[in-house]
Write a protein that holds these residues in place. Structure first.
Motif, PDB file in Angstrom:
ATOM      1  N   GLU A 104       0.780  -1.246  -0.081  1.00 18.71           N
ATOM      2  CA  GLU A 104      -0.052   0.154  -0.068  1.00 18.71           C
ATOM      3  C   GLU A 104       0.966   1.259  -0.156  1.00 18.71           C
ATOM      4  OE1 GLU A 104      -3.533   1.623   2.537  1.00 18.71           O
ATOM      5  OE2 GLU A 104      -2.048   0.695   3.569  1.00 18.71           O
ATOM      6  N   ASP A 105       1.857   1.164   0.803  1.00 16.05           N
ATOM      7  CA  ASP A 105       2.810   2.389   0.821  1.00 16.05           C
ATOM      8  C   ASP A 105       3.413   2.543  -0.408  1.00 16.05           C
ATOM      9  OD1 ASP A 105       2.191   2.939   3.286  1.00 16.05           O
ATOM     10  OD2 ASP A 105       4.131   1.878   4.428  1.00 16.05           O
ATOM     11  N   LEU A 106       3.806   1.507  -0.930  1.00 16.44           N
ATOM     12  CA  LEU A 106       4.553   1.623  -2.442  1.00 16.44           C
ATOM     13  C   LEU A 106       3.505   2.232  -3.353  1.00 16.44           C
ATOM     14  CD1 LEU A 106       6.998   0.873  -4.299  1.00 16.44           C
ATOM     15  CD2 LEU A 106       5.827  -1.352  -4.617  1.00 16.44           C
ATOM     16  N   MET A 107       2.272   1.884  -3.366  1.00 22.50           N
ATOM     17  CA  MET A 107       1.309   2.416  -4.374  1.00 22.50           C
ATOM     18  C   MET A 107       1.151   3.571  -3.943  1.00 22.50           C
ATOM     19  SD  MET A 107      -0.019   0.350  -6.236  1.00 22.50           S
ATOM     20  CE  MET A 107      -1.078   1.463  -6.656  1.00 22.50           C
ATOM     21  N   ASN A 108       1.198   3.921  -2.753  1.00 14.78           N
ATOM     22  CA  ASN A 108       0.929   5.490  -2.527  1.00 14.78           C
ATOM     23  C   ASN A 108       1.901   6.284  -3.070  1.00 14.78           C
ATOM     24  OD1 ASN A 108      -0.597   7.426  -1.201  1.00 14.78           O
ATOM     25  ND2 ASN A 108       0.533   7.337   0.742  1.00 14.78           N
ATOM     26  N   LEU A 109       3.118   5.890  -3.041  1.00 14.25           N
ATOM     27  CA  LEU A 109       4.343   6.651  -3.853  1.00 14.25           C
ATOM     28  C   LEU A 109       3.923   6.952  -5.319  1.00 14.25           C
ATOM     29  CD1 LEU A 109       7.570   5.069  -2.262  1.00 14.25           C
ATOM     30  CD2 LEU A 109       6.622   7.198  -1.680  1.00 14.25           C
ATOM     31  N   VAL A 110       3.466   5.962  -5.717  1.00 12.72           N
ATOM     32  CA  VAL A 110       3.032   5.932  -7.380  1.00 12.72           C
ATOM     33  C   VAL A 110       2.036   6.952  -7.301  1.00 12.72           C
ATOM     34  CG1 VAL A 110       2.411   4.762  -9.233  1.00 12.72           C
ATOM     35  CG2 VAL A 110       4.132   3.510  -7.570  1.00 12.72           C
ATOM     36  N   ARG A 111       1.166   6.914  -6.296  1.00 15.67           N
ATOM     37  CA  ARG A 111      -0.116   7.809  -6.443  1.00 15.67           C
ATOM     38  C   ARG A 111       0.304   9.416  -6.337  1.00 15.67           C
ATOM     39  NH1 ARG A 111      -5.377   7.088  -2.956  1.00 15.67           N
ATOM     40  NH2 ARG A 111      -3.824   8.089  -1.283  1.00 15.67           N
ATOM     41  N   GLU A 112       1.259   9.410  -5.508  1.00 14.31           N
ATOM     42  CA  GLU A 112       1.568  10.927  -5.248  1.00 14.31           C
ATOM     43  C   GLU A 112       2.328  11.320  -6.239  1.00 14.31           C
ATOM     44  OE1 GLU A 112       3.526  10.305  -1.591  1.00 14.31           O
ATOM     45  OE2 GLU A 112       1.812  10.532  -0.311  1.00 14.31           O
ATOM     46  N   GLY A 113       2.919  10.538  -7.315  1.00 11.81           N
ATOM     47  CA  GLY A 113       3.742  10.826  -8.201  1.00 11.81           C
ATOM     48  C   GLY A 113       5.438  10.931  -7.983  1.00 11.81           C
ATOM     49  N   SER A 114       5.710  10.473  -6.891  1.00 12.96           N
ATOM     50  CA  SER A 114       7.025  10.413  -6.362  1.00 12.96           C
ATOM     51  C   SER A 114       7.689   9.178  -6.922  1.00 12.96           C
ATOM     52  CB  SER A 114       7.273  10.525  -4.948  1.00 12.96           C
ATOM     53  OG  SER A 114       6.293   9.689  -4.144  1.00 12.96           O
TER      54      SER A 114
END
Lengths: 124, 873
Positions: free
Chosen positions: B66-76
């Protein structure tokens, strides 16, 4: 009989909450996302909403926001349930007009206590 | 599994995992913010669900994902096939864990380890947290674990003598502290010895240890990791304990225990008379504060009763508490009541009168939050929203006051509300009633994870009745699909199977009545009734079959991923086209298809589709195509795997088969192309000399054939060199009830599946010719081989000819080849439920199983293919 609407996209969670609350004598209705919850809120009279934050179509924050800006729906208390125990999420919930915040996984006793307080049932 | 919540979790998780992998693959084709959000949300939900149970490693892994996905989602972080791979692998691990949980209630040690490793890897590669933050996170999670304890600690694990010891100390003014100590897994490397450490805790009353992880196999245990938790009861001062544990403060949790938590009798509730007299006397003495008389009464009775009794245990407690009268009066009273009712003592009294005016913590917390909500609402522009929030808040406050039965405050609040209901006045009221000293820092308590099969409190989810109502078992998905446990359908299936067989008894009875008593009137009635019953049973069978039908998409959906991964490995470009995935067939059939299909698709990728250069040289489109197609054909489902690869050369196959000794020289010359292609299904035949890593080692197409045969299906190959190969599997739509022809041979009856019976004929003995020791006959201008069934089954009886000198011959169609079997006579057809052989009998491959007939006799069902090819002919 007090009526609660449990709003969560995860069937497992709905089932869990429903079971806990029905065991202590509340009537529980379910909705799978914020949109369905709003539709149900228009038709039924709920005494309390227990709402997940992360949901498709309409998330928990937006649900409270819409509920609190509606003039035709009864303004019952809203308890937010989420896995995020972050200060900022809590504030966001209160900002949108939710009345409480519980972190998943929900402890049954805790949930019952809070619901009893919120619904004016005798508190032990 | 008798925990409906866990079952629900498993069903839902599988759905989520499927959607996740679909989205991951879709995202590879084109990045889409909506899909990304969707993906994040599902992973998040899955993580949340897993947190309801005690599968920490799964939750950890999902959290990392989930954290990894979040990085992708945030664009970082940008989405790449590398990330897709990581996510897919993580989900594979979760998927395995779900399977294991379903099978045994908990994930296996190895999958727990791989989940932990994967989570760690994801964290290390992407989630670079500063060391400080790492420790914070850790502390947070440790804290969570500790808080959980408050709800799950069961004092009955502490033996009576230790509870008594603690209570004695408490009555002398000490505090009882329950310590929960979770040593780090690596503590041995830090020179710590938790066990020794615990034994030396100051004022130790009692301690126990338990493993915080399950160790299914002690031999696999990592003895250098500490996985022990301790629970310790001590009466030392908190300061002293804090000092003692100062190096591991982050690993301990102190909970002050109220003395009443420890006072309860334990023992056998059955046995020993309960003296009403004693209860009445004891109550009287207690009221009069006649300590001596009470003590005598209790001691006398205690001497008379067996010490294991619950009753005796209660008496011992009373004896202990008598020493501390009068302040223990209420405790003793509760214990006397407990003896009377044979239940746990109820301490209804207030410990301190001061407490009565205190408001419960939960109440204070709720009201404090309402104040916050109002403060935020005050800043809102929109009057409607402000009023609405105020309405909700006053509602909460009023209910909460009503709930704690604080009439005084409730009336006050109502007055305020009527006179001046506005945000400011309510905030002021809260401030007046709950000064800040009341306010403790908001804590968030966390639920104990539900222990598998034994959730925490008595308010559990596993006491949902064994058969949850439909409402409970059903999952409302948008299409209003009812999800039913497979076992229930299987049970229906078995019942209908039995019914179908049982109804066959009627005609048999009718015949018996006719033969024995010659009553014809009733025969007609029975037969009419039978046809009604027959119709109902058949319709019912149909209906249940329909329920069991599932779309092939359940198998097909795995292929995009498979093809994607394999083509990457092989460095080939392939386009997978899936057609007719909505085609339905019986669940068992669909499930049985899975492995053969994987094998076929792998074969196509591995041996069929040529490399890039090769395709270009041949003038073919450089991207290869594999088509996976499903369709219905009469009562069969037809599945085709088509590729536009290099195809197969029948000549080559023949030569190879000859070299491997599969066919003789004679066959080599005579064989037509179709027969040659069918050789690939021969065990031990593999078109590649060195079988590649992908297509399994030394496993050929015979695996496919075996799987298909098991379901009485068939498999066909078509191939054109340099144009591609088509392999079609044809399987019956369902296989619960089979239709057999009953034949008689050597005075025994056997069943032959109707699927393989082409026709039944009479062949005159003169028309049977023998070539090279093999019998043949000509049937409609075709030469077909003939066999005596008795010979094939080692029955030492000659076959019977009818008066015209003809044999009864069942012409069987086995994989497109017609073969005649000589039997004695035919007995029509029957619907049977085939029960495959188990155990030792399963080696009898010539029979596929047995069936019970209407008259109770057992019928052996012949497996035609084994009959002809399995016996060395």
């Amino acid at each position: 009989m007090k009526k609660i609407l449990v709003v969560d996209d995860a069937g497992t969670v709905r089932m869990y909450h429903k079971k806990i609350l029905e065991d202590v004598g509340f009537e529980v209705d379910e909705a799978v996302n914020g949109l369905e919850a709003l539709e149900k809120a228009l038709i039924n009279d709920y005494d309390l909403y227990i709402v997940d934050i992360n949901m498709p179509k309409l998330d928990g924050y937006s649900f409270v926001k819409k509920l609190r800006s509606s003039e035709s729906v009864r303004q019952s208390p809203v308890i937010m349930v989420t896995t995020e125990a972050e200060e900022k999420d809590m504030h966001k919930a209160y900002e949108n007009g939710a009345n409480f915040y519980i972190v998943k996984p929900v402890n049954p006793d805790e949930l019952i206590k809070v619901c009893k307080l919120f619904l004016g049932e005798t508190y032990e | 599994m008798s925990n409906p919540l866990l079952e629900q979790f498993i069903i839902e998780s599988r759905d989520f995992l499927q959607t996740i992998s679909e989205i991951i693959i879709k995202l590879e084709e084109k990045e889409d913010a909506g899909l990304l959000n969707e993906l994040f949300r599902i992973v998040h939900t899955l993580k949340g669900n897993s947190g309801l149970f005690d599968f920490p490693s799964m939750t950890k892994l999902l959290h990392a994902a989930e954290d990894l996905m979040n990085l992708v989602r945030e664009g970082s972080l940008s989405y790449s096939s590398h990330i897709a791979d990581i996510l897919l692998e993580a989900m594979d691990i979760v998927s395995i864990m779900i399977d294991e949980i379903e099978a045994s209630g908990s994930p296996s040690l190895s999958s727990v380890q791989s989940a932990e490793e994967k989570a760690k890897k994801i964290k290390e590669s992407f989630l670079k947290t500063s060391p400080k933050k790492e420790s914070e996170i850790k502390e947070k999670s440790e804290k969570k674990e500790h808080i959980q304890l408050e709800h799950v600690f069961d004092f009955s694990v502490i033996p009576e003598e230790f509870r008594m010891k603690a209570v004695k100390e408490a009555l002398n003014g000490k505090k009882i502290i329950l310590i929960h100590y979770t040593p780090e897994a690596e503590c041995f490397y830090k020179g710590e010895d938790p066990f020794y450490f615990v034994r030396n805790v100051p004022d130790l009353i009692w301690a126990r240890y338990y493993l915080r992880e399950e160790v299914p196999d002690p031999s696999l245990m990592d003895i250098y990791r500490c996985i022990t938790d301790f629970e310790i009861l001590s009466t030392a001062e908190k300061e002293e304990l804090t000092e003692y544990f100062k190096y591991v403060l982050d690993q301990v949790k102190f909970i002050e225990i109220d003395v009443t938590s420890l006072i309860f009798p334990q023992g056998d509730k059955n046995g020993g008379p309960v003296y009403e007299d004693f209860i009445n006397d004891a109550k009287t003495y207690l009221k009069e504060e006649n300590t001596i008389a009470l003590k005598n009464a209790v001691t006398t009775l205690l001497e008379l009763s067996s010490s294991e009794l619950y009753f005796a245990s209660a008496l011992r407690w009373i004896l202990l508490l008598i020493e501390h009268l009068p302040e223990t009066k209420d405790y003793i009273e509760a214990l006397i009541e407990a003896i009377k009712t044979m239940s746990m003592p109820v301490f209804t009294f207030k410990e301190k009168t001061a407490k009565e005016t205190e408001l419960p913590d939960d109440f204070i917390k709720v009201i404090k939050i309402q104040k916050k909500v109002l403060e935020k609402a005050r800043l809102r522009e929109d009057r409607i929203i402000r009023d609405n929030i105020l309405k909700a808040v006053t509602d909460v406050i009023e209910n909460a006051l009503f709930s704690i039965k604080n009439t005084k405050l409730l009336n006050e609040f109502k007055t305020i509300k009527q006179s001046q209901e506005n945000i400011d006045s309510i905030i002021k009221w809260i401030d007046d009633k709950l000064p800040e000293s009341h306010y403790q820092k908001e804590t968030i308590s966390i639920a104990p994870p539900l222990k598998k099969e034994q959730p925490p409190a008595d308010r559990t989810t596993s006491d949902v009745s064994e058969a949850p109502s439909q409402k409970e078992a059903a999952v409302a998905v948008s299409t209003k699909v009812l999800k039913v446990d497979e076992a229930k359908i299987d049970r229906l299936m078995n019942l209908i199977g039995e019914l179908v067989v049982a109804k066959n008894t009627l005609p048999y009875l009718a015949r018996k009545v006719e033969d024995l008593y010659g009553i014809t009137e009733i025969i007609k009635d029975i037969k009419a009734y039978y046809s009604v019953l027959n119709r109902i049973a058949e319709d019912m069978q149909d209906a249940i079959m329909q329920v069991r039908m599932i779309p092939v998409s359940l198998v097909f959906q795995r292929f995009p991923r498979l093809v994607r991964d394999l083509s990457k490995k092989l460095n080939k470009k392939v386009n997978l086209i899936i057609e007719g995935e909505e085609t339905e067939a019986d669940k068992n059939v669909i499930e049985a298809l899975s492995d053969p299909l994987i094998h076929l698709v792998r074969n196509s990728l591995d041996h069929g589709i040529e490399s890039h250069e090769e395709r270009t040289a041949k003038g073919k489109p450089e991207i290869g195509t594999i088509i996976l197609r499903a369709k219905h054909e009469a009562d069969h489902v037809l599945i085709e795997v088509i590729d536009d690869g290099k195809g197969m050369d029948p000549e080559e196959i023949k030569i190879r088969a000859y070299k491997k000794g599969i066919i003789s020289e004679e066959e080599l010359e005579k064989m037509n192309d179709e027969e040659a292609l069918n050789l690939i299904f021969h065990p031990g035949f593999s078109t590649k000399e060195i079988s590649s890593e992908l297509s399994g080692i030394g496993v050929g197409m015979d695996v496919v054939k075996t799987a298909v045969d098991k379901f009485r299906g068939s498999v066909k190959v078509k191939s054109v060199k340099n144009q591609g190969t088509t392999i079609s599997l044809s399987l019956p739509l369902s296989m619960a009830v089979s239709h057999v022809m009953i034949i008689e041979s050597g005075e025994r009856r056997f069943g032959i599946p109707m699927d393989s019976v082409a026709e039944t004929v009479r062949v005159h003995k003169e028309r049977i010719h023998t070539f090279k020791g093999k019998m043949t006959t000509v049937l409609r201008d075709r030469v077909i081989p003939l066999f005596y069934l008795n010979k094939l089954l080692d029955i030492e009886k000659p076959h019977i000819l009818n008066e015209d000198g003809e044999y009864a011959v069942a012409v069987l169609n086995i994989a497109g080849q017609l073969t005649g079997i000589i039997v004695d006579r035919f007995h029509g057809t029957a619907d049977i439920i085939l029960k495959p052989f188990t155990g030792y009998m399963a080696n009898l491959r010539v029979f596929s199983g047995t069936a019970i007939m209407g008259d109770g006799s057992v019928l052996l069902i012949i497996n035609p293919e084994e009959l002809i090819h399995g016996s060395g002919n």
